[in-house]
Motif scaffolding. Structure first.
Motif, short mmCIF file in Angstrom:
data_model
loop_
_atom_site.label_atom_id
_atom_site.label_comp_id
_atom_site.label_asym_id
_atom_site.label_seq_id
_atom_site.Cartn_x
_atom_site.Cartn_y
_atom_site.Cartn_z
N LEU A 129 39.13 -28.11 158.34
CA LEU A 129 39.42 -28.05 156.91
C LEU A 129 39.26 -29.44 156.30
CD1 LEU A 129 42.62 -25.79 157.08
CD2 LEU A 129 40.30 -25.07 156.46
N PRO A 130 39.00 -29.53 155.01
CA PRO A 130 38.80 -30.84 154.38
C PRO A 130 39.99 -31.78 154.62
CG PRO A 130 38.13 -29.10 152.88
CD PRO A 130 38.79 -28.43 154.05
N ALA A 131 39.68 -33.01 155.05
CA ALA A 131 40.72 -33.97 155.43
C ALA A 131 41.63 -34.30 154.25
CB ALA A 131 40.07 -35.24 155.97
N GLU A 132 41.07 -34.41 153.04
CA GLU A 132 41.89 -34.77 151.90
C GLU A 132 42.90 -33.68 151.55
OE1 GLU A 132 38.14 -32.80 150.26
OE2 GLU A 132 38.69 -34.22 151.87
N ARG A 133 42.52 -32.42 151.83
CA ARG A 133 43.47 -31.32 151.61
C ARG A 133 44.54 -31.30 152.69
NH1 ARG A 133 42.37 -27.30 147.98
NH2 ARG A 133 40.43 -27.49 146.81
N ARG A 134 44.12 -31.50 153.94
CA ARG A 134 45.10 -31.52 155.04
C ARG A 134 46.13 -32.63 154.84
NH1 ARG A 134 42.73 -33.15 159.48
NH2 ARG A 134 40.55 -33.20 158.82
N ALA A 135 45.71 -33.71 154.24
CA ALA A 135 46.64 -34.82 154.00
C ALA A 135 47.73 -34.44 153.00
CB ALA A 135 45.87 -36.04 153.50
N ARG A 136 47.45 -33.45 152.15
CA ARG A 136 48.47 -32.98 151.21
C ARG A 136 49.37 -31.93 151.85
NH1 ARG A 136 43.66 -32.10 147.96
NH2 ARG A 136 43.12 -34.03 146.86
N GLY A 137 48.77 -30.99 152.59
CA GLY A 137 49.55 -29.93 153.22
C GLY A 137 48.67 -28.77 153.61
N VAL A 173 42.11 -10.45 150.17
CA VAL A 173 43.05 -11.53 149.89
C VAL A 173 42.43 -12.89 150.19
CG1 VAL A 173 45.28 -12.53 150.53
CG2 VAL A 173 45.06 -10.06 150.27
N CYS A 174 41.63 -12.99 151.26
CA CYS A 174 41.12 -14.29 151.71
C CYS A 174 39.67 -14.54 151.29
CB CYS A 174 41.26 -14.41 153.23
SG CYS A 174 40.20 -13.25 154.16
N ASP A 175 39.15 -13.75 150.38
CA ASP A 175 37.73 -13.83 150.06
C ASP A 175 37.31 -15.19 149.50
OD1 ASP A 175 37.47 -11.26 150.89
OD2 ASP A 175 37.12 -10.39 148.91
N ARG A 176 38.23 -15.91 148.88
CA ARG A 176 37.86 -17.16 148.20
C ARG A 176 38.42 -18.41 148.88
NH1 ARG A 176 38.94 -13.04 145.11
NH2 ARG A 176 41.16 -13.56 145.05
N VAL A 177 38.96 -18.23 150.09
CA VAL A 177 39.48 -19.37 150.85
C VAL A 177 38.87 -19.36 152.24
CG1 VAL A 177 41.67 -19.27 149.56
CG2 VAL A 177 41.47 -18.11 151.78
N PRO A 178 38.91 -20.47 152.98
CA PRO A 178 38.40 -20.46 154.35
C PRO A 178 39.09 -19.39 155.19
CG PRO A 178 38.78 -22.71 153.62
CD PRO A 178 39.35 -21.81 152.55
N GLU A 207 43.64 -13.26 140.97
CA GLU A 207 43.79 -14.25 142.03
C GLU A 207 45.18 -14.12 142.64
OE1 GLU A 207 40.86 -17.93 140.81
OE2 GLU A 207 42.91 -17.94 139.99
N ASN A 208 45.34 -14.63 143.85
CA ASN A 208 46.59 -14.42 144.57
C ASN A 208 47.19 -15.73 145.06
OD1 ASN A 208 45.44 -15.00 147.31
ND2 ASN A 208 44.19 -13.21 146.82
N LEU A 209 48.18 -15.61 145.89
CA LEU A 209 48.90 -16.75 146.44
C LEU A 209 47.97 -17.80 147.04
CD1 LEU A 209 51.44 -18.23 147.52
CD2 LEU A 209 51.43 -16.62 149.43
N LEU A 210 46.97 -17.35 147.81
CA LEU A 210 46.08 -18.29 148.47
C LEU A 210 45.21 -19.04 147.47
CD1 LEU A 210 44.97 -16.22 151.60
CD2 LEU A 210 47.07 -17.51 151.18
N ASP A 211 44.76 -18.36 146.42
CA ASP A 211 43.99 -19.03 145.37
C ASP A 211 44.81 -20.11 144.68
OD1 ASP A 211 41.53 -17.33 145.45
OD2 ASP A 211 42.93 -15.76 144.83
N VAL A 212 46.06 -19.80 144.41
CA VAL A 212 46.92 -20.76 143.72
C VAL A 212 47.19 -21.98 144.60
CG1 VAL A 212 49.23 -21.11 142.74
CG2 VAL A 212 47.98 -18.99 142.27
N ALA A 213 47.49 -21.73 145.89
CA ALA A 213 47.73 -22.85 146.81
C ALA A 213 46.49 -23.73 146.95
CB ALA A 213 48.16 -22.30 148.17
N GLN A 214 45.33 -23.10 147.01
CA GLN A 214 44.09 -23.88 147.13
C GLN A 214 43.81 -24.66 145.84
OE1 GLN A 214 40.28 -22.79 149.44
NE2 GLN A 214 39.97 -21.89 147.43
N ALA A 215 44.06 -24.03 144.70
CA ALA A 215 43.83 -24.72 143.42
C ALA A 215 44.76 -25.92 143.25
CB ALA A 215 44.02 -23.74 142.26
N ALA A 216 45.95 -25.84 143.85
CA ALA A 216 46.89 -26.95 143.77
C ALA A 216 46.47 -28.13 144.64
CB ALA A 216 48.29 -26.48 144.17
#
Length: 546
Positions: free
Chosen positions: A367-375, A324-329, A299-308
């Motif tokens: 993108l999901p609103a609850e995620r956008r509210a975090r960053g 790199v982006c296979d598991r994120v939007p 997993e990479n930077l994008l996976d970690v950011a999404q998991a957070a």
């Protein structure tokens, strides 16, 4: 020529033809290295023995019946195409170049096509094709054919081995000091490299995805944030650090960035010399050595950011994210564009980088609103300065340097025209990054914003007779590895991170690499994870501790 010939005789004749017709890059390279004819003619003779013996050994596996003619012609075609690119762009047919070729999409391939290519290929293929049509290969009993093929293979290997031993005094220092020569033996290098890319993975350890996002969480800065962070990572394409005016280049290629308070690092080097090698590596937590040595995917930077818990989005104006982006939007920049926008920004399926800023608000809003509210972590993958069609990488109103090279046969252009076309592409990147900063500033009432730009690799523009990129890393010139890195912080994100602008600018000559990207972005976004290393965070020591 219409007289019957055995398959073995046909193979020997075809091998000699390819030696003479499709190995000019090798002969010219040996002549440049050797200096005097008395020196390089010996080298040419030695390499000719190895090349023809190796080609006979390779083709002996196909020496069966007349039904092998299409395969023989395919080998000739491969050799002709490889020779064209080696002569035109001074590349070599190593496995990384073969991987690039197999990853190239339609519009990238179209940029490489030209009338010169058609002529070069026909000059090699037409005589061989005419002969293959006329030559008669009579049938032969299978066991007799097998015996003859085995004998021919044994003789060819013996000649190659004996020749290498007898000429070791000539060949050993030559091959040791000029590694690229082994990837110019045509068609051996092309067949070997293609096989290494296609066949070897079938026999390798099956790669598994290793999770690294466990334990990822948002840091203390999110507890009472007034606004969520929005950080944009722009992955540049084929940009050289020494062609950015921000780094001291004599031409004003970056006026927009210069007026927007950015910080530019002048001593940054890439993980690889091509997109396929560099992009996954730069988002990896492993660093160059660990990434290249790993037997599995991680997993990479994008996976970690999404998991957070952050909203993550990859927008691509290139030939894909290389996994790199296979598991994120993720989205292609050209998706959902109106015909009016395409008429202005696109030429067929290929668009200027400005297209990534179209519909960007709608993409983020999806993108999901609850995620956008975090960053939000947004990645934009540029077309940038992708060659050889540099003139296509800039809009007409950006072309300040003229006349520019408008052909993809770079050797047909003067050095000045080539520089003009390339510098115009850098100027267009400057405008795109400037507009990205302007867009981020417009978001400052809702987000704390910032941007980091880093190119995936550099480019050769005729130095040492080389063009484009993709040489093996250990022998590639520095211009293929020395890349720009530019950072901009809005007031909100700078205050949130307690960053000292003076400290950042005092570090502009500190040596950085793609290894720093993973940790630097996690540091900016305040993502806590066991894989984060403060020592590799380029900004960590410029943050106030209290």
């Amino acid at each position: 020529m219409s007289q019957p010939r055995s398959a073995q005789a046909a193979i020997v004749g075809l091998s000699i033809y390819l030696l003479l017709a499709a190995n000019w890059p090798l002969w010219l390279a040996l002549a440049r290295i050797g200096g005097a004819p008395s020196v390089y003619m010996r080298s040419i003779g030695a390499m000719a023995v190895l090349t023809v013996a190796g080609t006979v050994a390779l083709l002996s596996l196909t020496a069966w019946t007349r039904w092998m003619k299409p395969l023989w012609f395919a080998v000739v075609l491969l050799a002709a195409v490889a020779q064209h690119y080696m002569l035109t762009y001074r590349v070599v047919m190593d496995p990384s170049m073969a991987a690039n070729a197999l990853q190239t999409d339609l519009h990238e391939a179209r940029d490489l096509m030209s009338w010169r290519m058609l002529i070069d290929v026909l000059l090699v293929c037409a005589p061989a094709g005419w002969w293959l049509l006329r030559v008669q290969v009579p049938p032969m009993r299978a066991w007799r054919q097998l015996w003859r093929n085995g004998a021919m293979l044994a003789v060819a290997v013996t000649v190659a081995a004996g020749g290498a031993a007898l000429m070791s005094r000539e060949l050993a220092p030559l091959m040791r000091n000029h590694v690229t020569l082994r990837y110019m033996m045509n068609p051996l290098a092309s067949v070997y490299s293609a096989g290494a890319v296609v066949v070897k993975p079938l026999f390798r350890h099956r790669r598994q995805l290793i999770p690294i996002s466990g334990g990822a969480a948002l840091g203390a800065s999110y507890a009472a944030q007034a606004r969520p962070p929005m950080f944009v990572v722009v992955v540049g394409e084929t940009a050289r650090a020494d062609h950015f005016a921000l780094n001291g280049y004599g031409r004003d290629t970056t006026p927009g960035l210069a007026g927007r308070g950015v910080t530019s690092w002048r001593n940054v080097h890439s993980c690889g010399t091509n997109t396929l090698a560099s992009v996954p590596c730069m988002f990896s937590s492993l660093g160059k050595a660990g990434y290249e040595g790993s037997r599995d995917d991680h997993e990479n930077l994008l996976d970690v950011a999404q998991a957070a818990g952050l909203a993550v989005l990859w927008i691509d104006n290139q030939s894909g994210c290389k996994g790199v982006c296979d598991r994120v939007p993720n989205a292609s920049a050209s998706e959902g564009l109106s015909s009016d926008v395409k008429d202005v920004l696109c030429d067929g399926d290929e668009c200027l980088d400005d297209v990534m800023l179209r519909n960007i608000d709608q993409r983020i809003a999806a993108l999901p609103a609850e995620r956008r509210a975090r960053g939000v972590l947004l990645v934009m993958h540029q077309m940038g300065s992708h060659g050889p069609a540099y003139a296509k990488r800039s809009a007409p109103d950006v072309k300040r340097f003229t006349p520019e090279c408008k052909t993809n046969v770079l050797a047909d252009c003067s050095h000045g025209e080539l520089m003009n076309a390339y510098d115009n592409s850098i100027a267009h990147t400057d405008r795109f990054l400037s507009r990205t900063i302007d867009w981020l500033q417009a978001q400052s009432s809702r987000y704390d914003t910032g941007m980091l730009y880093m190119s995936d690799h550099g480019e050769s523009l005729g130095e040492y007779g080389l063009f484009l990129h993709g040489l093996p890393y250990n022998i590639a010139p520095d211009v293929q590895k020395h890349v720009p890195m530019v950072v901009w912080f809005g007031d909100g994100l700078r205050a949130r991170e307690k960053l000292s602008t003076a400290c950042l600018r005092s570090d502009q000559d500190v040596a950085l690499t793609h290894d720093n990207l993973y940790h630097t972005v996690l540091g900016v976004m305040d993502v806590q994870t066991p894989t984060y290393k403060p020592a590799l965070d380029a900004f960590a020591h410029c943050k106030a501790t209290s």
